[in-house]
Design a protein around this motif. Structure first.
Motif, PDB file in Angstrom:
ATOM      1  N   VAL A   1     -20.573  19.510 -30.980  1.00 16.26           N
ATOM      2  CA  VAL A   1     -19.264  18.794 -30.917  1.00 16.26           C
ATOM      3  C   VAL A   1     -18.932  18.879 -32.576  1.00 16.26           C
ATOM      4  O   VAL A   1     -19.448  18.789 -33.614  1.00 16.26           O
ATOM      5  CB  VAL A   1     -19.880  17.214 -30.852  1.00 16.26           C
ATOM      6  CG1 VAL A   1     -18.310  16.747 -30.778  1.00 16.26           C
ATOM      7  CG2 VAL A   1     -20.506  16.965 -29.529  1.00 16.26           C
TER       8      VAL A   1
ATOM      9  N   LEU B 168     -20.502   8.660 -30.934  1.00 17.01           N
ATOM     10  CA  LEU B 168     -20.962   9.913 -30.318  1.00 17.01           C
ATOM     11  C   LEU B 168     -22.436   9.464 -29.522  1.00 17.01           C
ATOM     12  O   LEU B 168     -22.277   9.925 -28.260  1.00 17.01           O
ATOM     13  CB  LEU B 168     -21.208  11.055 -31.068  1.00 17.01           C
ATOM     14  CG  LEU B 168     -19.931  11.812 -31.770  1.00 17.01           C
ATOM     15  CD1 LEU B 168     -20.566  12.798 -32.887  1.00 17.01           C
ATOM     16  CD2 LEU B 168     -19.017  12.289 -30.762  1.00 17.01           C
TER      17      LEU B 168
ATOM     18  N   LEU C   8     -16.648  13.284 -23.966  1.00 10.52           N
ATOM     19  CA  LEU C   8     -16.531  13.435 -25.347  1.00 10.52           C
ATOM     20  C   LEU C   8     -15.074  13.787 -25.821  1.00 10.52           C
ATOM     21  O   LEU C   8     -14.564  13.206 -26.679  1.00 10.52           O
ATOM     22  CB  LEU C   8     -17.654  14.238 -25.864  1.00 10.52           C
ATOM     23  CG  LEU C   8     -19.183  13.727 -25.938  1.00 10.52           C
ATOM     24  CD1 LEU C   8     -20.206  14.916 -26.032  1.00 10.52           C
ATOM     25  CD2 LEU C   8     -19.292  12.791 -26.912  1.00 10.52           C
TER      26      LEU C   8
ATOM     27  N   LEU D 165     -12.809  11.534 -28.084  1.00  8.89           N
ATOM     28  CA  LEU D 165     -12.542  11.884 -29.318  1.00  8.89           C
ATOM     29  C   LEU D 165     -11.169  12.386 -29.507  1.00  8.89           C
ATOM     30  O   LEU D 165     -10.432  12.236 -30.883  1.00  8.89           O
ATOM     31  CB  LEU D 165     -13.176  13.328 -29.725  1.00  8.89           C
ATOM     32  CG  LEU D 165     -14.903  13.006 -29.927  1.00  8.89           C
ATOM     33  CD1 LEU D 165     -15.705  14.689 -29.819  1.00  8.89           C
ATOM     34  CD2 LEU D 165     -15.250  12.324 -31.238  1.00  8.89           C
TER      35      LEU D 165
END
Length: 288
Positions: free
Chosen positions: A214, A226, A274, A278
């Motif tokens: 990531v 995370l 994710l 994000l």
């Protein structure tokens, strides 16, 4: 209420950063509800000596009049990119912390004292030089157990404590760090487009686990967030590495699902979750 409790918990862990967390409370609040038992030590985690790939986002280093350690000023001095690496893979018995800021770092005794105030022991330290500058590496264990740090909240506290000290003793670093907005006298002159900077990739890493990579714009609380997102979809985090490189954060996690590598459809679910979080780290209450 859960958000308030989470923010208070993290601020209590970092008594020296209470003021900074007041500034960034909305960012840190997203750690609310985290209940994972933390990162587990790797069974046998060969990482092939690789670091995460460099960002595809081009960020130019700041060039301005800066104060050097000897107090002198240089208008043409280019501030190096600060790096703070938390490595859970290279040592089975300790968390390895690495700090780099060109050739400007001193003995970092204040940083070591700040880590002790978090209930940690620095069991080993060394310094080495290469073309990127001076690297300070510390092997850290919890004072009460003598074991490596596994709790994501404490790992994030270590990261923010180091960055806070770095900015305090090297004020020019704040122009190169995303945390400079919260902790520094001078905020970063560059801004990262989170949509462009965010990259998520999941690859096979043997029959029993996968490797999650990531990269995104850095901010307080990111490490905890995370891990929470990963564990919320019942994926286990076994070990990993979290790098702060200037305005960016790069994470490398060994993950598994029910003791096995993650199958392709679940890899896609993880990556999509994710990316969505994000790129949209906060949600307005009015949207509900």
């Amino acid at each position: 209420m859960a958000i308030a409790m989470a923010s208070a918990s993290l601020a209590t862990t970092l008594p020296g950063l209470n003021k900074a967390f007041e500034i960034t409370r909305s960012s840190v609040a997203s750690v609310a509800g985290f209940s994972s038992s933390g990162l587990k030590a790797p069974r046998s985690c060969p990482l092939h000596g690789q670091r995460l790939s460099s960002s595809r986002t081009v960020i130019r280093q700041a060039s301005a009049a800066t104060t050097l350690e000897d107090g002198s000023q240089s208008e043409t001095d280019i501030v190096p990119t600060p790096k703070v690496i938390i490595d859970q893979d290279s040592d089975p018995d300790a968390t390895v912390l690495e700090i780099t800021f060109g050739d400007r770092l001193g003995a970092l005794l204040d940083t070591m004292n700040a880590l002790k105030n978090l209930g940690l022991n620095v069991v080993k330290a060394n310094v080495y030089l290469d073309s990127s500058g001076k690297h300070n590496k510390f092997a850290i264990t919890k004072a009460d157990t003598g074991r490596k740090v596994e709790e994501p909240e404490l790992l994030e506290a270590i990261r923010l404590t180091v960055i806070n000290n770095l900015i305090q003793y090297h004020p020019e670093s704040s122009t190169q760090l995303a945390m400079g907005v919260a902790f520094g006298a001078v905020p970063p002159t560059q801004q990262v487009d989170v949509d462009i900077a965010t990259h998520v990739n999941v690859v096979d890493d043997g029959p029993d686990r996968s490797l999650l990579l990531v990269e995104s714009a850095d901010r307080p609380g990111l490490l905890v967030d995370l891990v929470k997102i990963i564990t919320d979809i019942n994926i286990a985090v076994e070990s990993g590495e979290f790098d702060t490189e200037g305005l960016l954060a790069k994470a490398k996690f060994h993950v598994s699902y029910k003791g096995k590598a993650i199958i392709k459809p679940l890899q896609q679910v993880l990556a999509n979750s994710l990316r969505y979080f994000l790129r949209r780290p906060t949600t307005e209450e009015a949207s509900f």
